[in-house]
Design an enzyme around this catalytic site. Sequence first.
Site, PDB file in Angstrom:
ATOM      1  CG  HIS A   1      -0.570   0.352   2.485  1.00  0.00           C
ATOM      2  ND1 HIS A   1      -0.198  -0.568   3.437  1.00  0.00           N
ATOM      3  CD2 HIS A   1      -0.418   1.562   3.071  1.00  0.00           C
ATOM      4  CE1 HIS A   1       0.158   0.073   4.540  1.00  0.00           C
ATOM      5  NE2 HIS A   1       0.032   1.367   4.336  1.00  0.00           N
TER       6      HIS A   1
ATOM      7  CG  ASP B   1       0.124  -3.929   2.789  1.00  0.00           C
ATOM      8  OD1 ASP B   1       0.542  -3.380   1.749  1.00  0.00           O
ATOM      9  OD2 ASP B   1      -0.170  -3.302   3.835  1.00  0.00           O
TER      10      ASP B   1
ATOM     11  CB  SER C   1       2.394   1.984   6.442  1.00  0.00           C
ATOM     12  OG  SER C   1       1.130   1.754   6.970  1.00  0.00           O
TER      13      SER C   1
HETATM   14  N1  ARG Z   1      -1.554   1.996   7.355  1.00  0.00           N
HETATM   15  C1  ARG Z   1      -0.866   2.939   8.180  1.00  0.00           C
HETATM   16  C2  ARG Z   1       0.113   3.733   7.360  1.00  0.00           C
HETATM   17  O1  ARG Z   1      -0.137   3.944   6.201  1.00  0.00           O
HETATM   18  C3  ARG Z   1      -0.184   2.328   9.368  1.00  0.00           C
HETATM   19  C4  ARG Z   1      -1.018   1.375  10.070  1.00  0.00           C
HETATM   20  C5  ARG Z   1      -0.430   0.854  11.312  1.00  0.00           C
HETATM   21  N2  ARG Z   1      -1.358   1.104  12.329  1.00  0.00           N
HETATM   22  C6  ARG Z   1      -1.355   0.479  13.484  1.00  0.00           C
HETATM   23  N3  ARG Z   1      -2.220   0.855  14.369  1.00  0.00           N
HETATM   24  N4  ARG Z   1      -0.505  -0.470  13.747  1.00  0.00           N
HETATM   25  O2  ARG Z   1       1.077   4.289   7.844  1.00  0.00           O
END
Ligand code: ARG
Length: 244
Positions: free
Chosen positions: A66, A121, A203
Amino acid sequence: MRGKRIAVLAAAIALVSGGSTADAIVGGTPAQVADTPWVVAITTADGQLICGGALVAPDKVVTAAHCVTNKGVIGGDQRLPQQLRVVAGRTDLRVKNEGLDAPVAGVWRHPDYREVTRGDDVAVLTLASTLPYRSIPLGEADDDGVVLGYGRTAENSAPSMTLRKVTVPVLSDRECARKEPDYRPGAMLCAGRGGRDACTGDSGGPLVVRGRLAGVVSFGRGCARADEPGVYTRLAHYRPVLGF
Ligand code: ARG
């Protein structure tokens, strides 16, 4: 779609519970790239933080699919190599003369990746040249882990921009499946407990277990909430397709 519903749900829960949760990564402490030289940040060509990543070879970075997908584009197309930079050896991303910026020559995204909560992912960037920093081998999630990143220190904060780390318990597939309806046993792992988690901007970054790269930060409902562990791509599952 699913992702959007989760975001809306997360916002609603945040309101009900009286705003954001806990502090800092969330619940962590400052880290130095000198101690973990394989940690990288992935930025846009003009230096905006997109994600984290980890050097697995002098010219290869593992991150999340992503992180290399353009949002708001039908089908979620792939970012082009020239839209990405890898920043290594920099504890504070604002200190531009520290460490190195590497151009990206190629982007491999898992061919089955569709949206973050459906898994697969994982992505690998090939750098235009090698970086003089130590890389990290892949491993299993068979113990507690450390997650590192430059992301938010609370659900609604700005990204830290300086490297932070936090130790998180790795939960069993059974527990993860009970807490996270989208959980895919074997291909994902979940880790964290209330107050300790990755957050937005982390992420793609590394979850390290026994000195090896076991997971890639993928998604979560908010950050560090009680009973909402963070979800990671389980790298051991992808070894055959990654080929290293
Ligand atoms: N999808 C998020 C990003 O784009 C990070 C997700 C991680 N979140 C979590 N609570 N562990 O940075």
